[in-house]
Structures are given as C-alpha cells and as structure tokens.
Scaffold this active site. Structure first.
Site, PDB file in Angstrom:
ATOM      1  N   CYS A 188       0.882  -1.400  -0.388  1.00 13.64           N
ATOM      2  CA  CYS A 188      -0.350  -0.114   0.112  1.00 13.64           C
ATOM      3  C   CYS A 188       1.058   0.851  -0.370  1.00 13.64           C
ATOM      4  CB  CYS A 188      -1.088  -0.155   1.205  1.00 13.64           C
ATOM      5  SG  CYS A 188      -1.712  -1.643   1.294  1.00 13.64           S
ATOM      6  N   HIS A 324      -2.888   8.078   6.105  1.00 12.67           N
ATOM      7  CA  HIS A 324      -3.302   6.983   5.729  1.00 12.67           C
ATOM      8  C   HIS A 324      -4.412   6.125   5.521  1.00 12.67           C
ATOM      9  CE1 HIS A 324      -1.991   3.114   3.149  1.00 12.67           C
ATOM     10  NE2 HIS A 324      -2.383   2.409   4.388  1.00 12.67           N
ATOM     11  N   HIS A 364      -9.738   2.796  -1.140  1.00 17.10           N
ATOM     12  CA  HIS A 364      -8.065   2.500  -1.041  1.00 17.10           C
ATOM     13  C   HIS A 364      -7.169   1.732  -2.531  1.00 17.10           C
ATOM     14  CE1 HIS A 364      -4.140   0.877   0.842  1.00 17.10           C
ATOM     15  NE2 HIS A 364      -4.850   0.364   2.071  1.00 17.10           N
TER      16      HIS A 364
END
Length: 919
Positions: A188, A324, A364
């Site tokens: 990620c 995040h 995401h």
C-alpha cells in the site's frame, strides 16, 4: 544548490524537490482539477451496482442473494480502453497488455505535458519510479484463453506487459526516458515510496526529472465484494476514517503520477511548481509488532521523525496531515498515536493540526494510494483549502484525539497559516514499509512582459484528436487567468510536435478562444507536416507592392525590424534627397501625399527595399532561414543584398539610381495578360513597340510599352475575351523604352563592389541559378533591367530542386504569393505564404507574420519556436493535455483454468514493438 539537514539517515542527501507535473485517473476524476473539485465538494465516488450490472460482470445469483454482498465499487471510467496507436502498439499488443500498464503509460504522458516538458528535447535524463497492483489480468483473462496461450506462449504474454517488473521500463522505452527506471513494490505504500526514491535519485543527480507514482486495478472488474467479519473491508462500501463507527475500508482503482525536479532547476526553467517536497523518509517496522500484517506505532513514528529531521523544520509548522487512514478499528488509532509521538511534542495545543484521508472519497487505491494522498495535498496547498474527510461524526474513542494536537477535518475550510503552508503525507504498506513526506506550498513565481500578439500552436496524431484538442484549449482559455504569452510558450516548448498541426495568432485569450471555437475559418490554419523537412525560399516582389505604413506594426513592436529599418534610414539619409521615414510611416495628415509620392520609382524602390530587407532579417532572428532567394525585378536586388552580392549601402544606392533613371523616361504602361508567352508574342510580334516584361505563370504574362500601344493591345484582347488588367505604374519596365538609360546605369554599376553570392539566388534573367560571374558583372544587372523577368521559370527551378519547397514572400503584400499559387507544382508539392498584410487589409502585421510563422511550423519548414520568447522570463503553465482517442482493447476471460504450461513461441521479430514516433 544547498544540502538540507541529513537527519539520522547515514549518507542520506536532503534537497528541496519541486513537484512540476501532476496527472491522475481516479474514480470520477480523469484530471487533477476534476479530482480537486470532487474533494472540495465532498464527493464520494462509490457507485451503487444493480443486479443486472453485477450479473453481466460475472457475479452469481448465490452471491447476489447473500445479505453480506456489498453491491458497490470505486471504479474507473473506460478501464478497457487505451490509445494504442498513439504509443505505437498494434491492437493485439494493446489487448494483451495489463490495463494497469496501459493506464499508467497514459498517465505518465499527461504528467509530462502537465509539467510543460517535451521528453524529446528535455536537457537531461528522466527517471521513472512506480509500482502496480496485482497483475490479475494475466491469469484471469489471458491464461484462461487456450488459443491465445498456444499462439503467444506464457513467456511473451508475461513479458509483453503483464508483470510488475516491466511497468516502469515500458514507460521509459515508449517515451525514450533514459534515467533510472525502477519498479517499486511495497504494497500500500508503493507510490509514496516511489516518490521518496525519485527524490533521492534527483538529489544524487542520477536524473534531472523523475516520474513517480503507482497504479492499481482491482479484479474482478465491475463487481462488489463479500463482507466478512474480522477483515478490513467495510460492510456497506463506505470508508469512514477516524470515525467511531469506522469498520473497514473499500478498495478502489486508480493511477497517479507526479513529475519531480530539483527546486533550483525548476525555478531556472520557469517550471510550474505545484508544491515543494521538503523531505521524505522510508523505513520498515521489522519484527517489533503483533504480526506481519499488523501496523506499528514505533515504525510509523520513526519514519515521521526522520522526515521532520530531514526537513529541518518545527513540527508545529505542519498544519495538515494526510493520513493513510484506512478506517479500521485498529489501524486509525495506531496511526494517530504514531503521529502524535512525532508531531505532538513541545506542548503543542490541541486542535491545531488537521487530519484527513482521501480514502473516504475514492477508497483505498492500494499501490496508488500514496500518490492519491500526495496529489490531494498538493491541490490543497495550491488552493489554500483543506477538503473534508467524509462520513466523520465523532472520533474513534481509541485514538484519544483530544489529547493530541489533531482534529479530523470534516468540512471544507480555508487553510490559514502564518508561515508557509506545510503538510505531512503518510502511506503505510502491509508488511511494514512506512513512508512519510513533508510538503510545502510553492514559491511565488512571475513572468515578464511579452509581445502583444501571441502565437498558439497545437498538434496531434490525427485530425480528429487535433480538433478535440482545439476545443479543449478554447474551453481552457475561456476561464484561464494565465498570461497569454505563458500559454503560447508552454504549448510550443512543452509539447511534442505531431503530424497534424494548427496555429492561430491573436492579441488576447478571448480572440484566440473565439477563433478556436470557429475552427473552419481563415483564422485557424490546419497543416499536415510531411515526413521530410522542408526548404524555405524567400520571395521579394518588385515595384508596385509598396504602400504607406507597410510594416508599421512591426516597427513599433519588433526590435529587430525597427533596428534594421533605422539602419536603412541612416543609409538613405546619406543618399537620398527626401525624407524616407515620412513615406514609410506617414501620419494621417501625410498619408495621401505619401501614397502619391510612393508611386514615383525614386521613392518607391528605396522604401520597398528597406521593408523587405528588414523583414528578412526579422525572419532570420525568428529562426526562419532561407535556403535560396528569388526576387521579381527590383526584388532581385533585395535577394542579392541578403546573399552578400553587394552591401546594404550599395543596394540602396542601386535602387535609388534605378528609380531616378526611370523618372527620366517617357511615360509608359504595363498590362497583365492571361495568355501563355508564345501566344502573346504572336499577338504583339517581335521587335515592335511592346515587349514581354515578365512571365509569371504558364498563362500569365506582363506586356510593357508605350501607353498608346498598351491601350490598343488592351482593347484587342478585351474583344477576344482575354482577361487582362492594367498595372498602376507609369514606367514601361523591361521594354525597349528603358534602353536610353542603360548606359548610364552601367557606368553607375561599375562603381559598385560586387561579391560572390553566399546563398543561392534565382536569376530573373535566365530563370536559372545566378552564377558567381553573373552576380559580379555590371552587364548582368544592366540586362536584368531590360530583359524579360522569367519568374515562372525561376519558380519551376526552386520547386524541382527540393523535395519539399516552401515559398515565403517577404515584404508587403501578396503579389508573388498569388502568382506562385498558379504554378501547377505548388498545389501538389509545395506551400507558399505571404508575411505582411496587403495594402487593402486591416490586419496587424504582427498577427500576419506570427500566423505565417505558425504555418511554417505546421508544414514542417521550422521546428523550434522558442526564439519567439527569447530574452523573456516565461513560465510553463498547466494546459489541456493530449486528448487520447481511446478504444476498447480487451481479451475477455476464457474457459481454460489458468495455467502456465503452454509455452509456444512466436518468431523473434514478433516479440517487440517500436513506437513509430520515437526519435
């Protein structure tokens, strides 16, 4: 350049890095501006999917009936589409490529154009640092097709564009980028780690520009997902970062790229600086956490502290952090605690630093998540606003946010700051690779003044794409606050020139915008550049083309033209017994008398020579250089002067003498006749009063002689329905009537210092190239005054001597342009242009000349327009990027169970492609 504080990293180099380009493909946003509009308005890109859509995407009825199946997704538009032709791919090659590679390639091109840099001419290596998500297209769609697998083989299917390893090198190959090309894979945090590595590469001077980012596409496409307890996915498709009701994230699709340069280089180059990266840091949690998949307070905090140390700033000066922020019960509190350990020291007051997460808007994006967060922050800095984080009502109790300096920004707010606005950006990868970047608002930039008239040039790979580009620019100009000169500069210097081209000149954005909206007019010119470079020949008209105030706009606004005219005026003052400037640029009260005076050859010819000579020098200063010259009658003197046969002083003296001698002659007349030379000769006979003064075309001649004889010829031809027109001149040039002054002219020419021509000149006397012997012979120039002007033969010589000849009339009017367009070879093989308005036109000469410059660029006669802004301080500005003509290139899943057992090979010459527009 100065190195920043090196922090705790041994050997780490700190250097301010400018973000000079942005590009993205995010859900509901194809551009950074569209993305920002969605952010500031609180738009969530979640798409509800009905059962029909889901069944078409392959979802079973059993899944649809499951109450935990979430019928929603964060999808990208036209995932199956790609402009294969633009990048030189065949349809088959494009269909085999993973859509992540295709989208990323387009995004990189858009980022370069957003930066205003053409990679073909960029001075220095350009690097690429990026990563992609799981390459699921290969097993789902390609390997499940047995015929494809048998035909291509697993090796080539993988290497043709279906492996993470090849994402960046494919971009480097297709765009001819020769800096480091590094595939980055840290889950990620991939794309923010890519930014860190790109910045480090720039700091070490491994490259002079770096593209950094990431791309991800979730499979299966167009489907929802099945929610399961104790996993990270949201039960309803909504992502609620930091909220007490946060219960998971939702994955989306997207691509984001930033173009980076060293700040000092960006400032020197006039780059558009979106923001400045003060520092970045990357580390890994190691084993000090609950599990491999779990986050770590210590690891995250250490990365943030290192970035702050590298930036050498007060943590309190950072007033926004893009987290995040995955909206998981465990992840959000850990992230806030890590941030508090780094930013919350020194007794910082509560509620002084905003937190946010773009995942509430677009989900995401996995490997592209960091790039999305960074682009959000950059847009926030540029617009001095902090957009809302959606779905926030009350903070996650486990964050203890009231004991930190943070608050969750739940609505759009102005970004106030006593000092430079600064933000932190975090991206945390599964497996423990943490990245943190400190970003600062861009320095204020400004550009200098420029000429009022500007030239806009656009190009594309197809005519339809070019028209779309024109429409996009028209829309952009409608609301743009950018200086027109910066727009003009960026459109030429910052874009690759393709085959289909257009140009438009104007003094205001509104003027150019209106012209682009009405494309099919004489204000917007479309050209198709040939494969071979064009040669330019300058054409100079003879007496009769002059008029008062010719080139006055150029004299006022173009220093080169003004300086050369002033030089001509100084020479004229020493030679002439009249004030030439009063004839060139009379005021309103003098215009009528100046018009009459300019009909006198002794006045007309020096004025015409001055204007032609000055504009030729202006063209040369703009990078338009002739390979050859051709003049018509008196115009050959201008050509010879430019070719170095005689000096400007001698040229002025020659034309002045010629003009005075003409005024000593009996009144004569000239008639333009639409007949071939031989037929006209048959009608006038040989050795008579009438001569053929010029042959301008296969059926266009000029008869010259006594006024009564010309009147009689005109009457005869009119009765025979032969088109003819009197020329408004009182001299029978190039006829027997000039013979009384030839000897005096010869004696004068014997005082001239002749030199061999330094560039080819076409002779009016022979229709062939002027030889060194002829150029230096007074007898040649005497015969030149008397004999027929063989302009048509000279044109034919030019047009057969070059594969692609462009003819440019230099000086006032379009006399020779009109004549040249009658030549049969011009219509087929060449282009011809005038470069100053006709006496009856009201256009600004600067606009005429700039339009012609654009058309010369359009037909491939010149390739560099940067000289238009030489000596100016110009900025590269954000302009519409290439309008890709995207078509579906897709291989649907087959029936075969995915396997790699088929290894058939194609011939070696089928393995590779080569973009056909690369240098």
């Amino acid at each position: 350049m100065s190195e920043q504080n090196s922090g705790d990293g041994e050997g780490e180099v700190g250097l301010d890095i400018a973000v000079v380009g942005l590009a993205c493909r995010f859900p509901d946003a194809q551009t950074p501006d569209a993305f920002w509009n969605n952010l500031r308005t609180g738009h969530e890109s979640l798409k509800e999917l009905d059962d029909e859509q889901l069944r078409a995407a392959g979802v079973s009825d059993a899944e649809l009936s499951d109450p935990d199946y979430v019928k929603a997704s964060m999808s990208l538009q036209d995932l199956k589409c790609f402009d294969a032709e633009f990048f030189g791919f065949s349809p088959r090659e494009a269909a085999i490529m993973d859509p992540q590679h295709r989208i990323f390639l387009e995004t990189c091109w858009e980022a370069l154009e957003n930066a205003g840099h053409n990679p073909d001419v960029f001075d220095g290596p350009i690097g690429v640092f990026a990563g992609s998500g799981h390459n699921a297209y290969l097993p789902y769609n390609l390997l499940s097709n047995p015929e494809l697998l048998e035909d291509i083989g697993f090796f080539l299917l993988r290497h043709t564009g279906n492996d993470k390893d090849f994402l960046t090198t494919r971009v480097s190959y297709c765009l001819n980028l020769q800096g480091p090309s590094i595939a980055v894979q840290t889950a990620c945090s991939t794309s923010l780690v890519a930014v860190h590595l790109a910045a480090q590469s720039l700091a070490r001077f491994e490259c002079d520009m770096a593209m950094a980012g990431g791309v991800t596409i979730e499979y299966p496409i167009g489907q929802g997902y099945l929610f399961k307890d104790n996993e990270i996915l949201s039960p309803d498709g909504h992502c609620r970062p930091f909220d007490d009701n946060a219960n998971g994230t939702v994955f989306g699709n997207g691509s984001g790229v930033v173009a980076l340069r060293r700040l000092e280089d960006a400032l020197d180059s006039g780059d558009k600086i979106h923001a400045v990266i003060r520092s970045s840091a990357v580390n890994n949690d190691g084993i000090g956490k609950v599990s491999y998949l779990a986050p770590s307070v210590e690891g995250q905090s250490a990365a943030v502290e290192e970035a702050l140390g590298m930036a050498d700033i007060d943590p309190a000066s950072v007033s926004y952090i893009e987290c995040h922020g995955t909206a998981t019960k465990m992840g959000d509190p850990i992230e806030v605690e890590a941030l508090n350990q780094a930013y919350g020291q020194g007794g910082r007051q509560a509620g002084t630093c905003a937190l946010g997460s773009v995942k509430s808007n677009i989900g995401h994006l996995d490997t592209a998540a960091g790039a999305a967060s960074l682009i959000k922050v950059i847009q926030s800095l540029k617009n001095q606003q902090i957009p809302p984080t959606l779905h926030f009502q009350s903070p996650n109790a486990a964050m203890n946010i009231e004991q930190t300096p943070f608050f969750v920004n739940a609505q759009l707010q102005e970004w106030h700051s006593e000092g430079p606005r600064r933000a932190g950006v975090s991206s945390l990868g599964v497996g423990g690779t943490n990245a943190h970047v400190i970003v600062e608002q861009a320095p204020v930039q400004s550009s200098s003044e420029s000429r009022q008239q500007q030239l806009l040039v656009l190009s594309a790979r197809s005519q339809s794409a070019l028209r779309n580009l024109c429409a996009n620019y028209a829309e952009h100009l409608q609301h743009s606050r950018q200086p027109l000169a910066d727009i003009s500069y960026t459109a030429s210097a910052g874009r690759k020139a393709f085959t289909y081209r257009c140009c438009v000149a104007g003094s205001t954005k509104n003027e150019i915008q209106e012209a682009l909206q009405a494309l099919d007019t004489d204000k917007v010119f479309f050209e198709q550049a040939p494969e071979t470079a064009a040669d330019i020949a300058f054409m100079f008209a003879g007496g009769g083309a002059q008029y008062p105030n010719m080139g006055f706009d150029l004299y006022q606004q173009e220093p080169v033209y003004r300086d050369v005219i002033d030089q001509c005026l100084e020479v004229a003052d020493q030679l002439l017994d009249f004030d030439l400037v009063q004839l060139l640029f009379p005021d309103a009260s003098q215009r009528k008398s100046a018009t009459a005076e300019l009909e006198r050859p002794s006045r007309a010819l020096p004025a015409l020579l001055s204007s032609q000579y000055a504009q030729a020098r202006l063209w040369e200063s703009l990078g338009v250089n002739a390979k050859a010259y051709i003049g018509h009658s008196m115009g050959e003197y201008t050509a010879a002067c430019l070719a170095g046969v005689f000096s400007l002083n001698d040229a002025m003296a020659i034309v002045a003498k010629r003009g005075k001698l003409f005024e000593q002659l009996e009144v004569g007349s000239m008639l333009s006749v639409m007949l071939p030379e031989q037929i006209l000769l048959d009608k006038i006979g040989s050795g008579g009063e009438i001569s053929i003064a010029a042959v301008n075309g296969p059926e266009l001649c000029v008869a010259s002689g006594p006024e009564a004889a010309i009147d009689n010829l005109n009457s005869i031809l009119t009765k025979e329905d032969v088109a003819c027109q009197r020329i408004h001149i009182s001299v029978a040039a190039h006829s027997t009537m000039v013979e009384p002054v030839l000897e005096e002219f010869r004696q004068f020419l014997q005082t001239v210092d002749f030199q061999k021509p330094t560039l080819p000149v076409v002779s009016n006397l022979t229709g062939d190239w002027l030889t060194d012997e002829q150029a230096c012979s007074p007898d040649y120039w005497v015969q030149h005054l008397r004999q027929t002007v063989r302009f048509y033969d000279g044109l034919d010589l030019l047009l057969t001597s070059s594969e692609h000849q462009v003819l440019l009339e230099v000086g006032p009017g379009n006399t020779l342009t009109s004549a040249a367009r009658q030549h049969p070879k011009v219509a087929k093989e060449s282009l011809t242009f005038s470069s100053m308005r006709h006496a009856k036109q009201s256009r600004d000469d600067r606009a005429v000349m700039l339009t012609t410059l654009g058309r010369l660029w359009g037909c491939g006669a010149i390739d560099d327009l940067s000289v238009l802004h030489a000596g100016e301080k110009r900025l590269r500005v954000e302009l519409p990027t290439y309008p890709f003509e995207r078509q579906a290139h897709w291989i649907e899943p087959g029936s075969l169970t995915p396997t790699a057992s088929k290894t058939a090979r194609q011939p070696v010459d089928h393995w590779c492609y080569e973009p056909d527009w690369r240098p």
